[in-house]
Design an enzyme around this catalytic site. Structure first.
Site, PDB file in Angstrom:
ATOM      1  N   THR A  49      -0.341   5.564   2.095  1.00 38.76           N
ATOM      2  CA  THR A  49       0.428   6.720   1.627  1.00 38.76           C
ATOM      3  C   THR A  49      -0.478   7.906   1.303  1.00 38.76           C
ATOM      4  O   THR A  49      -0.173   9.039   1.644  1.00 38.76           O
ATOM      5  CB  THR A  49       1.270   6.314   0.393  1.00 38.76           C
ATOM      6  N   GLY A  53       3.784   2.252   1.109  1.00 36.42           N
ATOM      7  CA  GLY A  53       3.306   2.467   2.477  1.00 36.42           C
ATOM      8  C   GLY A  53       3.190   1.095   3.107  1.00 36.42           C
ATOM      9  O   GLY A  53       2.287   0.340   2.777  1.00 36.42           O
ATOM     10  N   HIS A  54       4.159   0.740   3.949  1.00 36.51           N
ATOM     11  CA  HIS A  54       4.182  -0.595   4.558  1.00 36.51           C
ATOM     12  C   HIS A  54       3.858  -0.471   6.043  1.00 36.51           C
ATOM     13  O   HIS A  54       4.542   0.238   6.771  1.00 36.51           O
ATOM     14  CB  HIS A  54       5.550  -1.252   4.361  1.00 36.51           C
ATOM     15  N   GLY A 108       0.219  -6.637   2.255  1.00 31.84           N
ATOM     16  CA  GLY A 108       0.646  -6.955   3.624  1.00 31.84           C
ATOM     17  C   GLY A 108       2.140  -7.273   3.670  1.00 31.84           C
ATOM     18  O   GLY A 108       2.603  -7.998   4.553  1.00 31.84           O
ATOM     19  N   LYS A 109       2.897  -6.673   2.739  1.00 33.75           N
ATOM     20  CA  LYS A 109       4.342  -6.937   2.679  1.00 33.75           C
ATOM     21  C   LYS A 109       5.033  -6.473   3.960  1.00 33.75           C
ATOM     22  O   LYS A 109       5.941  -7.117   4.454  1.00 33.75           O
ATOM     23  CB  LYS A 109       4.964  -6.220   1.467  1.00 33.75           C
ATOM     24  N   GLY A 110       4.570  -5.309   4.487  1.00 38.53           N
ATOM     25  CA  GLY A 110       5.182  -4.772   5.703  1.00 38.53           C
ATOM     26  C   GLY A 110       5.027  -5.740   6.863  1.00 38.53           C
ATOM     27  O   GLY A 110       5.988  -6.060   7.558  1.00 38.53           O
ATOM     28  N   GLN A 163       5.328  -2.088  -3.828  1.00 36.46           N
ATOM     29  CA  GLN A 163       4.306  -2.217  -4.888  1.00 36.46           C
ATOM     30  C   GLN A 163       4.022  -3.711  -5.138  1.00 36.46           C
ATOM     31  O   GLN A 163       4.065  -4.472  -4.195  1.00 36.46           O
ATOM     32  CB  GLN A 163       4.744  -1.491  -6.165  1.00 36.46           C
ATOM     33  N   THR A 222       0.922   8.433  -6.860  1.00 36.39           N
ATOM     34  CA  THR A 222       0.972   8.939  -5.490  1.00 36.39           C
ATOM     35  C   THR A 222       1.503  10.382  -5.460  1.00 36.39           C
ATOM     36  O   THR A 222       1.601  10.977  -4.392  1.00 36.39           O
ATOM     37  CB  THR A 222       1.884   8.053  -4.627  1.00 36.39           C
ATOM     38  N   VAL A 244      -3.975 -13.912   9.689  1.00 37.95           N
ATOM     39  CA  VAL A 244      -5.386 -13.791  10.089  1.00 37.95           C
ATOM     40  C   VAL A 244      -5.646 -12.522  10.911  1.00 37.95           C
ATOM     41  O   VAL A 244      -6.646 -12.425  11.617  1.00 37.95           O
ATOM     42  CB  VAL A 244      -5.859 -15.055  10.860  1.00 37.95           C
ATOM     43  N   GLY A 296      -0.092  -4.388  -5.073  1.00 38.09           N
ATOM     44  CA  GLY A 296       0.415  -3.676  -3.903  1.00 38.09           C
ATOM     45  C   GLY A 296      -0.516  -3.802  -2.705  1.00 38.09           C
ATOM     46  O   GLY A 296      -1.633  -4.329  -2.813  1.00 38.09           O
ATOM     47  N   ASP A 297      -0.016  -3.378  -1.559  1.00 43.74           N
ATOM     48  CA  ASP A 297      -0.777  -3.380  -0.299  1.00 43.74           C
ATOM     49  C   ASP A 297      -1.240  -4.770   0.112  1.00 43.74           C
ATOM     50  O   ASP A 297      -2.299  -4.932   0.740  1.00 43.74           O
ATOM     51  CB  ASP A 297      -1.990  -2.435  -0.399  1.00 43.74           C
TER      52      ASP A 297
HETATM   53  P1  GDP Z   1       1.906  -3.385   2.139  1.00 43.67           P
HETATM   54  O1  GDP Z   1       1.994  -2.126   1.367  1.00 43.67           O
HETATM   55  O2  GDP Z   1       1.933  -4.594   1.267  1.00 43.67           O
HETATM   56  O3  GDP Z   1       2.921  -3.475   3.249  1.00 43.67           O
HETATM   57  O4  GDP Z   1       0.473  -3.386   2.830  1.00 43.67           O
HETATM   58  P2  GDP Z   1      -0.213  -2.132   3.601  1.00 43.67           P
HETATM   59  O5  GDP Z   1       0.483  -1.954   4.904  1.00 43.67           O
HETATM   60  O6  GDP Z   1      -0.307  -0.973   2.690  1.00 43.67           O
HETATM   61  O7  GDP Z   1      -1.697  -2.665   3.777  1.00 43.67           O
HETATM   62  C1  GDP Z   1      -1.975  -3.825   4.485  1.00 43.67           C
HETATM   63  C2  GDP Z   1      -2.921  -3.486   5.640  1.00 43.67           C
HETATM   64  O8  GDP Z   1      -3.515  -4.676   6.112  1.00 43.67           O
HETATM   65  C3  GDP Z   1      -2.236  -2.877   6.840  1.00 43.67           C
HETATM   66  O9  GDP Z   1      -3.125  -1.981   7.465  1.00 43.67           O
HETATM   67  C4  GDP Z   1      -1.963  -4.073   7.752  1.00 43.67           C
HETATM   68  O10 GDP Z   1      -1.889  -3.721   9.120  1.00 43.67           O
HETATM   69  C5  GDP Z   1      -3.197  -4.907   7.477  1.00 43.67           C
HETATM   70  N1  GDP Z   1      -3.002  -6.361   7.579  1.00 43.67           N
HETATM   71  C6  GDP Z   1      -1.921  -7.103   7.218  1.00 43.67           C
HETATM   72  N2  GDP Z   1      -2.185  -8.421   7.351  1.00 43.67           N
HETATM   73  C7  GDP Z   1      -3.471  -8.513   7.791  1.00 43.67           C
HETATM   74  C8  GDP Z   1      -4.354  -9.605   8.071  1.00 43.67           C
HETATM   75  O11 GDP Z   1      -4.010 -10.775   7.932  1.00 43.67           O
HETATM   76  N3  GDP Z   1      -5.619  -9.296   8.480  1.00 43.67           N
HETATM   77  C9  GDP Z   1      -6.038  -8.023   8.625  1.00 43.67           C
HETATM   78  N4  GDP Z   1      -7.300  -7.817   9.024  1.00 43.67           N
HETATM   79  N5  GDP Z   1      -5.255  -6.958   8.363  1.00 43.67           N
HETATM   80  C10 GDP Z   1      -3.986  -7.200   7.948  1.00 43.67           C
HETATM   81  P1  IMO Z   2       2.997  -0.605  -1.488  1.00 39.91           P
HETATM   82  O1  IMO Z   2       4.488  -0.858  -1.441  1.00 39.91           O
HETATM   83  C1  IMO Z   2      -0.464   0.242  -3.992  1.00 39.91           C
HETATM   84  C2  IMO Z   2       0.204   2.779  -7.511  1.00 39.91           C
HETATM   85  C3  IMO Z   2      -0.429   4.145  -7.528  1.00 39.91           C
HETATM   86  C4  IMO Z   2      -0.669   4.309  -9.018  1.00 39.91           C
HETATM   87  C5  IMO Z   2       0.559   3.646  -9.627  1.00 39.91           C
HETATM   88  C6  IMO Z   2       1.661   4.613 -10.024  1.00 39.91           C
HETATM   89  O2  IMO Z   2       2.461   0.060  -0.282  1.00 39.91           O
HETATM   90  O3  IMO Z   2       2.278  -1.835  -1.884  1.00 39.91           O
HETATM   91  P2  IMO Z   2       3.452   6.001  -8.613  1.00 39.91           P
HETATM   92  O4  IMO Z   2       3.278   7.054  -7.574  1.00 39.91           O
HETATM   93  O5  IMO Z   2       4.221   4.821  -8.139  1.00 39.91           O
HETATM   94  O6  IMO Z   2       3.989   6.521  -9.912  1.00 39.91           O
HETATM   95  O7  IMO Z   2       1.944   5.496  -8.946  1.00 39.91           O
HETATM   96  O8  IMO Z   2       1.039   2.741  -8.653  1.00 39.91           O
HETATM   97  N1  IMO Z   2       1.065   2.500  -6.328  1.00 39.91           N
HETATM   98  C7  IMO Z   2       0.720   1.685  -5.328  1.00 39.91           C
HETATM   99  N2  IMO Z   2      -0.439   1.019  -5.096  1.00 39.91           N
HETATM  100  N3  IMO Z   2       0.582   0.094  -3.159  1.00 39.91           N
HETATM  101  C8  IMO Z   2       1.755   0.729  -3.394  1.00 39.91           C
HETATM  102  O9  IMO Z   2       2.854   0.515  -2.658  1.00 39.91           O
HETATM  103  C9  IMO Z   2       1.849   1.605  -4.493  1.00 39.91           C
HETATM  104  N4  IMO Z   2       2.819   2.397  -4.996  1.00 39.91           N
HETATM  105  C10 IMO Z   2       2.327   2.924  -6.117  1.00 39.91           C
HETATM  106  O10 IMO Z   2      -1.631   4.158  -6.796  1.00 39.91           O
HETATM  107  O11 IMO Z   2      -1.799   3.560  -9.404  1.00 39.91           O
HETATM  108 MG    MG Z   3       1.003  -0.308   1.118  1.00 41.95          MG
END
Ligand code: GDP
Ligand code: IMO
Ligand code: MG
Length: 436
Positions: free
Chosen positions: A309, A40-41, A15-17, A223, A128, A424, A12-13
């Site tokens: 989140t 949290g995107h 950079g899908k958003g 995720q 979460t 980047v 997860g996290d």
């Molecule tokens: P998601 O859950 O996959 O959508 O990712 P999140 O939004 O939770 O976390 C990604 C974080 O990295 C966010 O704060 C974005 O603004 C940031 N981000 C995405 N792509 C890049 C990148 O290429 N470089 C940097 N420095 N930040 C980035």
């Molecule tokens: P995005 O879409 C990162 C993790 C939680 C925990 C596990 C189970 O932003 O990438 P839950 O509340 O889903 O039952 O928690 O999954 N988790 C994430 N970690 N990014 C997420 O979403 C997540 N959604 C849940 O931290 O370890």
């Molecule tokens: Mg996220």
């Protein structure tokens, strides 16, 4: 591509958003198919960062219809608030469609999520606490409440009465928590149903009709692969199908209609919550020491690795090609977007895990047994870095320093999946396309 599934290739996290928002302009529909507001995107809107939890990231384009598919679990209060936040930012949500078959997160699901975690003690997952697991449990247990049930107060009351007869004793007698009455839940939820009614739709039919008439669909995963209920690091996972297959079951669009599966992977790895993480660079506060702890802190600081989140500090580690290969296979990835490459400008040299070692045995494939993964020692290749060269202004692949390109190509070779997009920086324009 008429229909593309976008999935997280790690925990997860990734950079899908950002990537969804980046490519959503090419699509007519952007569809969430699993998860809920545990996601949290982040998308950038002008000079603001917006965190989307339930609304598909395609909402930023007026022409793209955002759809919440049947596989999503919806907390109606959160959705109503998110829509208000977006409208206040000047982003209209009028096109939103919500599947009538999506399940509803109820107040007792949130209570039980917290209670379950307490009960697990040191084994806790680090959820979460949004009620995700308990809501999916009720869905699979065939006692869930769906969006369509909100449309008819009589049915909603009947279902609630039945379900509360079971939930209340569990809440009270097992966990010592407060109980609920049908009336108090109706008072909270029925006003949401009145707000959301105009958006409720038969989304499977809508999407299949759209494909038939030549429209393009982007399925936005939440995720990531290793949080998938089947393919992830069980039990340290979320309760939904985050892998590409989930896009079919979570929307009612058949797998034969999917043309591209784009994986999103960071140039390093992060994880929030508990569970195994072979390349983790353990922070000092968590018992780590030496250069590893320093490198972990650097990734966290430079990459701003704090949860969107929950605000929790994300655990950080080097890129893991074993995971990359596994994600390629279980999702059938056609290509990947490699994000946050700019963060690695902080290092002299960069490590990539190519395999694991456990009790004298080498593992090139993701290990079958969780206990192996817990004790796996990463086998690293160390690559030269491009320290202090700012790559956030690069807009073509050729502009990147030679060592950066060598890193990208090394990862491609090690994972067996081509990189089509390189990110980047967080902004839409801080992106290089190698192929589209
Ligand atoms: P998601 O859950 O996959 O959508 O990712 P999140 O939004 O939770 O976390 C990604 C974080 O990295 C966010 O704060 C974005 O603004 C940031 N981000 C995405 N792509 C890049 C990148 O290429 N470089 C940097 N420095 N930040 C980035
Ligand atoms: P995005 O879409 C990162 C993790 C939680 C925990 C596990 C189970 O932003 O990438 P839950 O509340 O889903 O039952 O928690 O999954 N988790 C994430 N970690 N990014 C997420 O979403 C997540 N959604 C849940 O931290 O370890
Ligand atoms: Mg996220």
């Amino acid at each position: 591509m008429p229909s593309t599934v976008l999935v997280g290739a790690q925990w997860g996290d990734e950079g899908k958003g950002k990537i969804t928002d980046l490519i959503a302009g090419d699509y007519d529909y952007v569809v969430r198919f699993q998860g809920g507001n545990n996601a949290g995107h982040t998308v950038i809107h002008g000079d603001k960062e917006l965190a989307l939890h339930l609304m598909p990231s395609g909402v930023m384009y007026e022409h793209a219809v955002p759809v919440i598919g049947n596989g999503v679990v919806v907390d109606p209060g959160v959705l109503v608030k998110e829509m208000a936040m977006l409208e206040a930012e000047g982003i209209p949500c009028g096109n939103l469609k919500i599947s009538c078959d999506a399940h509803v997160i109820m107040p007792y699901h949130k209570d039980l999520d917290g209670a379950d975690e307490k009960w697990l003690g040191s084994q806790q997952i680090g959820t979460t606490k949004r009620g995700i697991g308990p809501c999916y449990q009720d869905k699979m247990g065939r006692k869930g409440i769906r969006i369509q049930d909100l449309l008819d107060e009589k049915i909603f009351r009947l279902k609630l009465e039945h379900v509360l007869a079971q939930k209340n004793p569990i809440l009270e007698r097992i966990y010592g928590l407060h109980t609920y009455t049908v009336d108090e839940i109706c008072e909270e939820y029925l006003p949401f149903s009145r707000i959301l009614k105009p958006y409720m739709a038969e989304t499977a039919q809508l999407l299949n009709d759209a494909l038939r008439s030549g429209k393009n669909i982007l399925f936005e995963g939440a995720q990531g692969t290793l949080l998938d209920i089947d393919h992830g690091t069980y039990p340290y996972v979320t309760s939904s199908s985050c892998c590409a297959g989930g896009a079919a079951t979570g929307t009612g669009v058949g797998p034969t209609r999917i043309d591209r599966v784009l994986g999103i992977q960071k140039a390093y790895v992060t994880r929030v919550g508990g569970g195994p993480f072979p390349t983790e660079l353990v922070f000092e506060e968590d018992g780590g020491s030496g250069q590893d702890a320093i490198d972990g802190e650097t990734l966290c600081r430079v990459g701003h690795e704090f949860g969107v989140t929950t605000g929790r500090k994300r655990r950080c580690g080097w890129f893991d090609a074993v995971i990359g290969r596994y994600a390629g296979e279980v999702n059938g990835l056609t290509d990947v977007a490699l994000t946050k490459l700019d963060v690695l400008s902080a290092f002299d040299t960069i490590k990539v895990c190519v395999a694991y070692e456990c009790e004298g045995k080498r593992y090139d494939y993701f290990p079958m047994q969780q206990s192996v993964l817990f004790h796996a020692r990463p086998i690293y290749e160390e690559l030269p870095g491009w320290k202090d060269v700012d790559i956030t202004g690069c807009r073509t692949y050729e502009e990147l320093p030679a060592n950066t390109r060598a890193y990208v190509e090394y990862i491609e070779e090690a994972t067996g999946v081509p990189t089509s997009i390189i990110s980047v920086g967080p902004d839409r324009d801080q992106t290089l396309f190698r192929r589209r």
